[in-house]
Scaffold this active site. Structure first.
Site: not given
Ligand SMILES: O=C(O)[C@@H](O)[C@H](O)[C@H](O)CO
Ligand SMILES: [Mg+2]
Length: 382
Positions: A186, A286
């Site tokens: 993250h 994603h």
């Molecule tokens: O890989 C994921 O799903 C996370 O990194 C989310 O994109 C983040 O918490 C923002 O919404």
């Molecule tokens: Mg992520």
């Protein structure tokens, strides 16, 4: 046929839907969203529609993409590229309905019959995360993703590292060797701690480590990749081919995670995936987002040979208010079997939005990115 009208809907938990209407009555849906910044993206979409797209023929998607991207002079970044992304998805939905075909047919046809999905697991303590993992595997998932850590100091002590190792150890113990475990750093982790964490996690064979560093430190990714056998993933905060080219050229990644609602939509995601294919890099789109984004991802997965696995947010821990399926007239399109979802064969994006429910939920949004702080009060990455 020309575009006559549009409407935007901010809906819970933290999503934004766009409806485009055309002169022959066809409707197309898109999801232009930056989580926690929906008002900002609303303004950006309004500028695209009011200043350019209203009155245009929707079929010229590539031309519109170029005009929206280049026409503003200032380009790129999450807000502008997410606005383009949602418009692009709606244009593809319209095109599919116009030609009576799923989007993936218009993009070259199926390269697979179904796509594997992974499921998020939350939980802070090893016992919790182990139980959560077992529950998801019992429900049929064969791949999971978890956060590596909460806030970490730029140089932290041994227990910070062993806590992260204990959590993945508990998951591996609970699910065995045949389940894949992705670990999301993250962008919370500093360069020195990435090396230590990766070494501590390596014995548990994660499927990948995600955003080991923030994209602004992508120049250090190749060295990180050299330092571990764990595959390196990144991309949810990269917004175009131009943002991705460095990680390909420097051999810095094994898996990219572009977001179809952030990285310029279906048109741009397909091109990013093709660039990745040339570098032997897989794609795992994603998508902790809503049903239109997920449907758009699956359309790209369907016709993309190097698509590996799909993120999705059904039953995700922070969706306490609303779930992906709530907005669909026929939720069975996202039914999972053995950890896979079938490629839908409906026209356009292959989903039917429950517009009445969207209207009922409109404006009912209260989601903000949290601000995390270290013990000394200074701001941490979250
Ligand atoms: O890989 C994921 O799903 C996370 O990194 C989310 O994109 C983040 O918490 C923002 O919404
Ligand atoms: Mg992520």
């Amino acid at each position: 046929m020309y575009i006559t009208d549009y409407e935007l809907f901010e809906v819970p938990p933290r999503w934004l839907f766009l409806k485009l209407t055309t002169s022959d009555g066809t409707v197309g849906w898109g999801e232009p969203i930056v989580e926690g910044r929906s008002h900002t993206v609303v303004a950006a979409v309004e500028e695209l529609l009011d200043n350019y797209l209203l009155g245009e023929d929707p079929t010229r998607i590539e031309d519109h993409w170029q005009a929206m991207y280049r026409g503003g002079f200032y380009r790129g970044g999450p807000v502008l590229m997410s606005a383009i992304a949602g418009v692009d998805q709606a244009l593809w939905d319209l095109k599919g309905k116009q030609f009576g075909a799923p989007v993936h047919e218009l993009l070259g046809g199926r390269a697979r019959n179904r796509i594997r999905v992974y499921q998020w697991i939350g939980g802070d303590r090893p016992a919790d995360v182990g139980d959560a993992a077992r529950e998801k595997v019992d429900a049929g998932f064969t791949a999971l993703k978890m956060n590596a850590t909460a806030e970490l100091r730029p140089i932290d002590n041994p227990s910070a590292v062993s806590d992260a190792a204990d959590r993945i150890a508990a998951v591996r113990e609970a699910v065995g060797e045949e389940v894949d475990i992705g670990v999301d750093f993250h962008g919370r982790v500093s360069k020195p701690m990435v090396r230590r964490l990766a070494a501590a996690l390596e014995p548990y064979d994660p499927m990948f480590i995600e955003e080991p560093v923030l994209p602004e430190h992508n120049d250090s990714l190749a060295a990180i990749r050299e330092s571990t056998t764990i595959p390196i993933a990144t991309g949810e905060r990269m917004y175009s081919r131009w943002d991705f080219k460095e990680v390909f050229e420097t051999d810095a990644v094994d898996l990219i995670q572009p977001d179809v609602s952030h990285a310029g939509g279906i048109t741009e995601m397909k091109k990013i995936a093709s660039m990745a294919e040339a570098y032997d890099v897989s794609v795992a789109p994603h998508c902790p987002l809503g049903p239109i984004a997920l449907a758009s991802c699956i359309q790209v997965d369907a016709c993309t040979p190097n698509a590996l696995i799909q993120e999705q947010s059904l039953d995700i821990h922070y969706n306490e208010t609303s779930d992906v399926l709530d907005y669909l007239a026929d939720p069975s399109v996202f039914e999972y079997h053995d950890g896979f979802v079938d490629i839908p064969d409906g026209d356009g994006l292959g989903i039917e939005i429950d517009e009445e429910h969207v209207r009922e939920q409109r404006g009912n949004v209260d989601w903000h990115n949290p601000v995390w702080r270290h013990d000394d009060g200074s701001v941490a990455e979250w």
